[in-house]
Design a protein around this motif. Structure first.
Motif: not given
Ligand code: DUC
Ligand code: ZN
Ligand code: ZN
Length: 457
Positions: A164-165, A168
């Motif tokens: 997810d990071d 992002y």
């Protein structure tokens, strides 16, 4: 006014655009549409009476000669683009997928060298981002400069899947540069767990493939991606949507005004997961990711295309020789994923969409030609308009075509639509003023296709 006859006139056809339908002639000079009117004179005239005249179709998601370990998807640039032309597609967008550690621009040069002199139709490329280190992200603006403004991010597959990071960070840079993300939205940790559990229980046949990749988690991944894209301020298109769970997420995001888009493919609109139950490993033919789903999902996808929730129909064309599919006997997770479809998209969506009353002819053109060209930045493509590229399909709505491997042109030894006969097939496909296919015969030039430097507007 230039009174010389046009190089080519397509006369008396019913022109269908994303906005309307009318009868007129199209005059072509060189590579462009020069005039739309009546009684036009040409050096060559094709009488399109009784046919629909539509923009050359734009397929923004294909995989030609895609490497996977020690095998390669079976259509190469030549065979794949020729098959596309037979089916009325005049532009494709494929992918550059750098090897681990390979500079993206070097990977791009190698991919362009493969296509050079081989493509029969025009082509663009997306860049796969599986490395989101600062060094790679710093090169995105250079990629945009050379005509690659769209980046594929994966939420599945070993070696490609981003956390997810990482998603992002990539989305934030994509937003900063005004680019577009194309997302493979599935939940890889859950898939990995389910595959291990199923195999440990001796559930090794193709019928277990859809069980290992649940629709509910495709919806979950899409929701998570939408949240990340919203925080990053990025425009994102969810690729190859298979199910109602994803449609719900996209509908809700768009209702809130977010720049989230969706793509689906004919296999999800026409086939269901029942095919995985076929005996003798035949289900392996249909293994693709996300998998084919239930009838309710199909209905949700058609509705979402008609009401504007989804904008794009493309193919995710990625055929494998049967002997390569056979590698997955005894372990469904080793079946190379992907199905042939580059030739059959326009016709399947006409037959099951327009003819069945699910789409209007204008929606069909919008979803297969106009909107993909706009959204993915293909200037001059996907429209019948003076000044646009003369990419035109003369589509005979009554022509009957059985979709067997024998009759189709992809380099692959089976069809996933073997039992389907469609009504509606191209009579001629024209790319930049040149007739590529007429009455089922390829008369174009291998190498006619050019790299399209795309630019988002
Ligand atoms: N799924 C993908 O994401 N890419 C290629 C083929 C497939 O089935
Ligand atoms: Zn994908
Ligand atoms: Zn794909």
């Amino acid at each position: 006014m230039n009174m010389e006859p046009f190089d080519l006139v397509i006369a008396n056809g019913q022109i269908v655009t994303a906005a309307d339908t009318y009868t007129a002639d199209i005059g072509v000079r060189g590579e462009k549409i020069a005039c739309i009117g009546r009684g036009l004179r040409g050096r060559r005239t094709i009488d399109a009476s009784g046919c629909l005249v539509i923009p050359g179709a734009v397929d923004v998601h294909v995989h030609l000669q895609m490497p996977l370990g020690d095998i390669t998807s079976s259509d190469d640039w030549r065979s794949g683009t020729m098959a596309a032309a037979h089916g009325g597609t005049t532009s494709i967008v494929d992918f550059v997928d750098p090897l681990p550690g390979q500079p993206p621009l070097q990977a791009l040069e190698e991919r362009l060298a493969e296509a050079e002199g081989q493509a029969c139709i025009d082509y663009g490329l997306h860049m796969v981002l599986s490395d989101v280190s600062g060094k790679t992200l710093a090169q995105l603006s250079r990629m945009i400069d050379v005509g690659i403004p769209t980046f594929k991010l994966f939420m599945a597959y070993e070696g490609k899947c981003l956390t997810d990071d990482q998603l992002y960070l990539a989305l934030r840079e994509i937003a900063r540069l005004g680019a577009l993300a194309l997302i493979h939205a599935e939940n890889y940790p859950i898939i990995r767990l389910f595959v291990r559990e199923l195999l440990a229980e001796g559930k090794t046949e193709p019928r277990w493939h859809p069980r290992s990749r649940p629709a509910i988690m495709e919806g979950e991944a899409t929701g998570r991606l939408i949240a990340l894209a919203e925080m990053a301020g990025a425009h994102a298109c969810i690729a190859h949507i298979s199910c109602a769970a994803v449609v719900c997420q996209i509908r809700a995001a768009r209702a809130r005004g977010l720049p989230i888009y969706g793509e689906t493919c004919p296999q999800y609109l026409v086939l269901t997961q029942d095919v995985y139950e076929r005996p003798d490993f035949e289900g392996a033919r249909y293994v693709c990711s996300p998998p084919l789903r239930a009838e309710e999902d199909q209905a949700a996808l058609w509705k979402a295309l008609a009401d504007g929730t989804l904008q794009v129909i493309s193919t995710d064309h990625c055929p494998w020789w049967w002997q390569d599919k056979e590698r997955g006997r005894g372990d469904f997770s080793r079946i190379p994923g992907g199905v042939p479809g580059i030739e059959t998209r326009l016709s399947l969506t006409y037959h099951f969409g327009v003819r069945a009353g699910r789409l209007t002819p204008q929606q069909w053109v919008n979803l297969c030609c106009t909107r993909p060209a706009e959204l993915f930045g293909l200037p001059g493509k996907g429209k019948i308009q003076v000044g646009a590229d003369a990419d035109i399909v003369i589509f005979d709505p009554e022509r009957v075509m059985p979709l067997t491997a024998e009759r189709l042109h992809s380099q692959v030894d089976y069809s996933i639509y073997e039992d389907i006969t469609v009504r509606g097939w191209p009579r001629a496909t024209i790319s930049r003023g040149r007739v590529l296919v007429e009455d089922g015969r390829f008369i174009g030039l291998v190498g006619h296709g050019r790299f399209i430097r795309r630019r988002l507007v």
